[in-house]
Design a protein around this motif. Structure first.
Motif, short mmCIF file in Angstrom:
data_model
loop_
_atom_site.label_atom_id
_atom_site.label_comp_id
_atom_site.label_asym_id
_atom_site.label_seq_id
_atom_site.Cartn_x
_atom_site.Cartn_y
_atom_site.Cartn_z
N ARG A 1 35.29 -24.30 15.97
CA ARG A 1 36.22 -23.61 15.09
C ARG A 1 35.76 -23.61 13.64
NH1 ARG A 1 40.22 -25.65 12.09
NH2 ARG A 1 41.90 -24.25 11.54
N ILE A 2 35.05 -24.63 13.19
CA ILE A 2 34.66 -24.71 11.78
C ILE A 2 33.26 -24.17 11.51
CG2 ILE A 2 36.24 -26.58 11.22
CD1 ILE A 2 33.98 -28.54 11.48
N GLN A 3 32.61 -23.62 12.53
CA GLN A 3 31.28 -23.04 12.32
C GLN A 3 31.44 -21.62 11.77
OE1 GLN A 3 28.81 -25.15 12.55
NE2 GLN A 3 30.33 -26.59 13.29
N PRO A 4 30.67 -21.25 10.74
CA PRO A 4 30.81 -19.93 10.12
C PRO A 4 30.55 -18.77 11.08
CG PRO A 4 29.42 -21.35 8.77
CD PRO A 4 29.70 -22.09 10.04
N VAL A 5 29.67 -18.94 12.01
CA VAL A 5 29.33 -17.85 12.92
C VAL A 5 30.50 -17.51 13.85
CG1 VAL A 5 28.30 -19.20 14.78
CG2 VAL A 5 27.41 -16.93 14.27
N ASN A 6 31.44 -18.41 14.04
CA ASN A 6 32.59 -18.19 14.92
C ASN A 6 33.85 -17.75 14.20
OD1 ASN A 6 31.10 -18.97 17.16
ND2 ASN A 6 31.58 -21.12 16.85
N ASP A 7 33.75 -17.43 12.92
CA ASP A 7 34.93 -17.04 12.15
C ASP A 7 35.67 -15.85 12.75
OD1 ASP A 7 34.85 -19.01 10.32
OD2 ASP A 7 34.22 -17.78 8.63
N ARG A 8 34.96 -14.86 13.19
CA ARG A 8 35.61 -13.66 13.74
C ARG A 8 36.36 -13.97 15.03
NH1 ARG A 8 35.09 -8.80 11.53
NH2 ARG A 8 33.38 -8.47 10.09
N VAL A 9 35.95 -14.98 15.75
CA VAL A 9 36.62 -15.35 17.00
C VAL A 9 37.90 -16.13 16.71
CG1 VAL A 9 36.41 -16.69 19.12
CG2 VAL A 9 34.47 -15.38 18.28
N TYR A 10 37.82 -17.10 15.79
CA TYR A 10 38.95 -17.98 15.53
C TYR A 10 39.91 -17.50 14.45
CZ TYR A 10 36.73 -21.34 18.59
OH TYR A 10 36.19 -21.97 19.68
N PHE A 11 39.48 -16.58 13.59
CA PHE A 11 40.32 -16.09 12.50
C PHE A 11 40.30 -14.56 12.40
CE2 PHE A 11 38.42 -20.17 11.18
CZ PHE A 11 39.56 -20.95 11.21
N PRO A 12 40.59 -13.82 13.48
CA PRO A 12 40.47 -12.37 13.42
C PRO A 12 41.46 -11.71 12.46
CG PRO A 12 41.52 -13.01 15.47
CD PRO A 12 41.04 -14.27 14.79
N LYS A 13 42.67 -12.25 12.36
CA LYS A 13 43.66 -11.65 11.46
C LYS A 13 43.22 -11.75 10.00
CE LYS A 13 48.08 -11.47 13.16
NZ LYS A 13 49.44 -11.94 13.15
N TRP A 14 42.49 -12.78 9.64
CA TRP A 14 42.05 -12.94 8.26
C TRP A 14 41.01 -11.88 7.91
CZ3 TRP A 14 41.48 -18.92 7.37
CH2 TRP A 14 42.72 -19.52 7.60
N TYR A 15 40.21 -11.47 8.89
CA TYR A 15 39.24 -10.40 8.67
C TYR A 15 39.95 -9.06 8.51
CZ TYR A 15 35.04 -13.12 9.37
OH TYR A 15 34.03 -14.02 9.22
N ILE A 16 40.97 -8.82 9.33
CA ILE A 16 41.71 -7.56 9.25
C ILE A 16 42.42 -7.46 7.91
CG2 ILE A 16 43.66 -6.30 10.24
CD1 ILE A 16 42.81 -7.44 12.98
N LYS A 17 42.99 -8.55 7.43
CA LYS A 17 43.69 -8.55 6.14
C LYS A 17 42.74 -8.59 4.96
CE LYS A 17 47.86 -10.81 7.85
NZ LYS A 17 48.72 -12.00 7.76
N GLY A 18 41.45 -8.84 5.20
CA GLY A 18 40.48 -8.90 4.12
C GLY A 18 40.40 -10.25 3.43
N LEU A 19 40.97 -11.29 4.02
CA LEU A 19 40.94 -12.62 3.42
C LEU A 19 39.61 -13.32 3.64
CD1 LEU A 19 44.52 -13.81 4.42
CD2 LEU A 19 43.76 -12.92 2.21
N ARG A 20 38.85 -12.87 4.63
CA ARG A 20 37.52 -13.43 4.91
C ARG A 20 36.53 -12.30 5.08
NH1 ARG A 20 36.66 -18.99 7.84
NH2 ARG A 20 38.50 -20.05 7.16
N SER A 21 35.28 -12.63 4.81
CA SER A 21 34.20 -11.67 5.07
C SER A 21 33.15 -12.36 5.93
CB SER A 21 33.60 -11.17 3.77
OG SER A 21 33.04 -12.24 3.04
N SER A 22 32.27 -11.58 6.48
CA SER A 22 31.27 -12.12 7.40
C SER A 22 30.33 -13.09 6.68
CB SER A 22 30.46 -10.98 8.01
OG SER A 22 29.44 -11.51 8.83
#
Length: 114
Positions: free
Chosen positions: A29-50
């Protein structure tokens, strides 16, 4: 018919397996490469980037902040105290349903002890 020792061995295996899966989940869960898997809503809202577009090569795939490995369970108390509508907005409906099932099982096990 199963004996008490058979039941104890089965319970120990189940508990150790559940603990191992939980630790693997927490580390992944805390690995950067898995962000899109564990935090998809944050990507949709623009709170995180790749993370693949910035930083050092190793830092894109592995979390090098060792303090985050120590406090990887800090999200649990906040999630358990969060009201259900806020939890659905923050983490999703699947998380809210999972916590409801977990808490129902926890409350049921407490009733069995009384």
């Amino acid at each position: 018919m199963a004996t008490i020792s058979d039941i104890g061995v089965a319970a120990a295996i189940n508990i150790l397996t559940a603990f191992a899966f939980f630790i693997v989940f927490a580390i992944l869960r805390i690995q950067p490469v898995n962000d899109r898997v564990y935090f998809p809503k944050w990507y949709i809202k623009g709170l995180r980037s790749s993370p693949l577009g910035t930083g050092a090569f190793v830092g894109k795939f592995v979390n090098l902040d060792f303090r985050s490995y120590v406090r990887f369970l800090n999200w649990m108390p906040a999630a358990l105290q969060m009201p259900e509508p806020e939890l659905i907005d923050h983490a999703g409906l699947d998380s809210a349903v999972y916590l409801r099932i977990y808490l129902t099982g926890y409350d049921g096990s407490l009733l069995c002890l009384v």
